[in-house]
Design an enzyme around this catalytic site. Structure first.
Site, short mmCIF file in Angstrom:
data_model
loop_
_atom_site.label_atom_id
_atom_site.label_comp_id
_atom_site.label_asym_id
_atom_site.label_seq_id
_atom_site.Cartn_x
_atom_site.Cartn_y
_atom_site.Cartn_z
CE LYS A 151 28.93 26.84 -18.88
NZ LYS A 151 27.74 27.76 -19.84
N GLY A 172 25.80 11.34 -19.25
CA GLY A 172 26.39 10.97 -20.65
C GLY A 172 27.80 10.81 -20.83
N GLY A 174 19.57 13.80 -17.19
CA GLY A 174 18.89 14.97 -16.43
C GLY A 174 18.14 14.37 -15.10
NE ARG A 193 18.80 7.78 -23.63
CZ ARG A 193 18.72 9.04 -23.68
NH1 ARG A 193 18.13 9.44 -24.63
NH2 ARG A 193 19.55 9.68 -22.97
#
Length: 417
Positions: free
Chosen positions: A219, A375, A398, A36
């Site tokens: 999920k 990720g 996100g 990053r």
């Protein structure tokens, strides 16, 4: 009015730049992955090369106040090394006016962790567990009021604002969305943000067909909105990882002890029905690697995905599944990948995810546009040495998910306004 970083004149100006330096540190405060930080360097160097000076701001972790282990001073030396100038450090991001005033063209200042202040996120802290709704409401109003001064102080440091933090673009925080209004004619995206926006547009607005989305992860609940959004855009939808077992069980399959969400089985069936109605091909796993324990030394076997024995759980995609998926990927012109197709953090169960990374690199070489976000997906292409062999690797987990859901991200909207 949004400006372009390439055409903006930084000469003699101070630029406040929101970056995402939320990097992992070990117990010795050493950076274990500087991706990053490196990603922000082209933007930061552009300002300095243009005769400007830098005020760099970021968050690190999720502190609930001033916390030593989340101080940005731990990364200061590495930022200085990569930037090629000795970066100064402001120990309090709200009391840096004197240091900012001393900045000369070509110099840089790193502000301390923005999240040491509740005002950055606009959420009250330290509320008693038994606080009443009225007390919570009052605390929230107080933080929102003090947030105005927080933003005003940050804005007072600079002549222009650059947002280059895609990883926090989905947050309407002080430094990502609210500060932009103080620079109506001097706000812009950095190179990283420009790249992310273009990559998202390439798959959501300008995709070449056939378009395939590979959605994995554990999920269904965390990806339901993404799956719904993809049905409107793709020709093929590959559903892998733990979330696939909810779909298999919903169709009457036997999944043993595999991870699943019973309450989302109706939603899974609804997605399958909608896909059929829209002519979207859904590909679930047909063969699964199962284990008798969730550990690296567990006993394993390959079984049909809808015939997993009791006491066993699915941990990775089987080769038959991977072969089918590869054929779909190779016949696609656009491929989006978000989420692993197995328990990637355990090497013995990472084969499927690594195979997807290899397939995407091959598809890219054949001319497909490939976007990797999330990720473990990013970790897989990086681990395989394929980060530069796919079309684009997104830095935001996100933020990428919310963009794929079709939402407008506050950090992007604030610049475009």
């Amino acid at each position: 009015m949004q400006c372009s970083i390439d055409s903006y004149d930084f000469s003699g100006k101070k630029a406040i730049v929101r970056v995402d330096f939320n990097v992992p540190l070990n117990d010795k405060f050493e950076i274990t992955d500087d991706t990053r930080i490196r990603a922000a360097m082209p933007t930061l160097k552009k300002v300095l090369a243009g005769g400007g000076s830098l005020i760099i701001m970021s968050h690190l972790g999720r502190p609930k106040g001033v916390t030593e282990k989340f101080s940005l001073k731990h990364i200061l030396a590495h930022v200085s090394e990569l930037l090629g100038v000795q970066v100064a450090f402001a120990e309090d991001c709200q009391k840096a006016a004197a240091q900012v005033a001393e900045l000369k063209p070509g110099q840089a200042l790193l502000l301390e962790n923005l999240r040491f202040y509740a005002e950055e996120e606009g959420k009250p802290r330290g509320l008693a567990e038994d606080a009443t709704d009225e007390e919570k409401k009052a605390a929230k109003a107080a933080v929102k009021e003090s947030q105005k001064e927080f933003v005003k102080t940050l804005a007072s440091y600079a002549d222009c604002y650059i947002n280059d933090a895609f990883g926090t673009a989905h947050r309407a925080h002080a430094s990502t969305a609210l500060i932009a209004k103080y620079f109506p004619n001097d706000k812009m995206f950095g190179y990283l943000m420009e790249g992310e926006i273009k990559a998202i547009d390439n798959v959501l607005k300008n995709a070449s067909h056939p378009f395939t989305a590979i959605i994995g992860g554990s999920k269904v609940s965390s990806k339901l909105a993404v799956l719904e959004s993809m049905l409107e855009r793709v020709d093929n939808l590959i559903i892998g990882g733990g979330m696939g077992y909810t779909f298999l069980k919903a169709q009457g399959g036997h999944i043993g002890n595999s991870l699943h969400e019973d309450d989302l089985m109706p939603a899974a069936l609804d997605i399958l029905a909608k896909a059929k109605e829209k002519g979207v091909n859904i590909y679930l796993s047909v063969q699964t690697l199962v284990a008798d324990d969730f550990s690296a030394d567990a006993h394993t076997q390959l079984v049909p995905s809808n015939e997993i024995p009791d006491g066993w759980e699915g941990v990775d995609a089987g080769q038959k599944s991977l072969d089918i998926w590869k054929e779909v990927i190779m016949n696609s012109k656009t491929v989006l990948w978000n989420g692993p197709v197995g328990v990637f953090e355990i090497p013995a169960f990472a084969k499927g995810t690594l195979q997807i990374a290899r397939d995407l690199a091959e598809a890219t070489e054949k001319g497909a546009y490939t976007l990797v976000g999330g990720g473990d997906s990013v970790a897989a292409v990086t681990q395989m040495g394929f980060a530069d062999k796919v079309s684009y690797v997104s830095t935001g987990g996100g933020a990428m998910l919310e963009a794929l859901e079709g939402k407008e991200l506050p950090g992007i909207a604030a610049i475009k306004e």
